[in-house]
Design a protein around this motif. Structure first.
Motif, PDB file in Angstrom:
ATOM      1  N   LEU A  49       0.840  -1.195   0.000  1.00  0.00           N
ATOM      2  CA  LEU A  49       0.000   0.000   0.000  1.00  0.00           C
ATOM      3  C   LEU A  49       0.881   1.254   0.000  1.00  0.00           C
ATOM      4  O   LEU A  49       0.622   2.206  -0.742  1.00  0.00           O
ATOM      5  CB  LEU A  49      -0.933   0.007   1.207  1.00  0.00           C
ATOM      6  CG  LEU A  49      -1.813   1.235   1.355  1.00  0.00           C
ATOM      7  CD1 LEU A  49      -2.724   1.408   0.149  1.00  0.00           C
ATOM      8  CD2 LEU A  49      -2.631   1.149   2.633  1.00  0.00           C
ATOM      9  N   GLY A  50       1.931   1.244   0.800  1.00  0.00           N
ATOM     10  CA  GLY A  50       2.870   2.363   0.813  1.00  0.00           C
ATOM     11  C   GLY A  50       3.523   2.574  -0.540  1.00  0.00           C
ATOM     12  O   GLY A  50       3.719   3.717  -0.974  1.00  0.00           O
ATOM     13  N   GLN A  51       3.845   1.485  -1.216  1.00  0.00           N
ATOM     14  CA  GLN A  51       4.426   1.604  -2.557  1.00  0.00           C
ATOM     15  C   GLN A  51       3.443   2.275  -3.525  1.00  0.00           C
ATOM     16  O   GLN A  51       3.839   3.104  -4.346  1.00  0.00           O
ATOM     17  CB  GLN A  51       4.800   0.227  -3.109  1.00  0.00           C
ATOM     18  CG  GLN A  51       6.026  -0.383  -2.479  1.00  0.00           C
ATOM     19  CD  GLN A  51       6.366  -1.709  -3.126  1.00  0.00           C
ATOM     20  OE1 GLN A  51       5.487  -2.551  -3.336  1.00  0.00           O
ATOM     21  NE2 GLN A  51       7.633  -1.886  -3.452  1.00  0.00           N
ATOM     22  N   LEU A  52       2.176   1.888  -3.439  1.00  0.00           N
ATOM     23  CA  LEU A  52       1.169   2.486  -4.318  1.00  0.00           C
ATOM     24  C   LEU A  52       0.995   3.976  -4.038  1.00  0.00           C
ATOM     25  O   LEU A  52       0.849   4.777  -4.963  1.00  0.00           O
ATOM     26  CB  LEU A  52      -0.168   1.755  -4.179  1.00  0.00           C
ATOM     27  CG  LEU A  52      -0.198   0.333  -4.727  1.00  0.00           C
ATOM     28  CD1 LEU A  52      -1.499  -0.357  -4.344  1.00  0.00           C
ATOM     29  CD2 LEU A  52      -0.010   0.344  -6.238  1.00  0.00           C
ATOM     30  N   VAL A  53       1.013   4.341  -2.771  1.00  0.00           N
ATOM     31  CA  VAL A  53       0.910   5.755  -2.410  1.00  0.00           C
ATOM     32  C   VAL A  53       2.107   6.525  -2.972  1.00  0.00           C
ATOM     33  O   VAL A  53       1.944   7.594  -3.576  1.00  0.00           O
ATOM     34  CB  VAL A  53       0.803   5.936  -0.880  1.00  0.00           C
ATOM     35  CG1 VAL A  53       0.944   7.391  -0.485  1.00  0.00           C
ATOM     36  CG2 VAL A  53      -0.520   5.362  -0.374  1.00  0.00           C
TER      37      VAL A  53
END
Length: 65
Positions: A49-53
């Motif tokens: 999720l952090g990567q997508l953000v």
């Protein structure tokens, strides 16, 4: 995406079930417990999720307030 959501919902049901022993070893595992796998899943998903953000921010597709 649909398969991801189904798998996540299944894990949530498993963990919420009062009959689930979170400390029981998984029969087909090598000593892992259900709790360990649930925590590993949460950690793994939060990482991605952090990567997508970060990606959306880099592309300018996410407004930062």
């Amino acid at each position: 995406m649909a398969a991801f959501q189904r798998d996540l919902e299944e894990m949530v049901r498993l963990v919420r079930n009062p009959r689930t022993d979170l400390f029981a070893k998984i029969p087909h595992g090598q000593g892992q417990t259900i709790l360990r796998e649930a925590l590993l899943l949460a950690d793994h998903n939060s990482y991605h999720l952090g990567q997508l953000v970060d990606l959306r921010r880099a592309l300018g597709a996410w407004q930062v307030s």
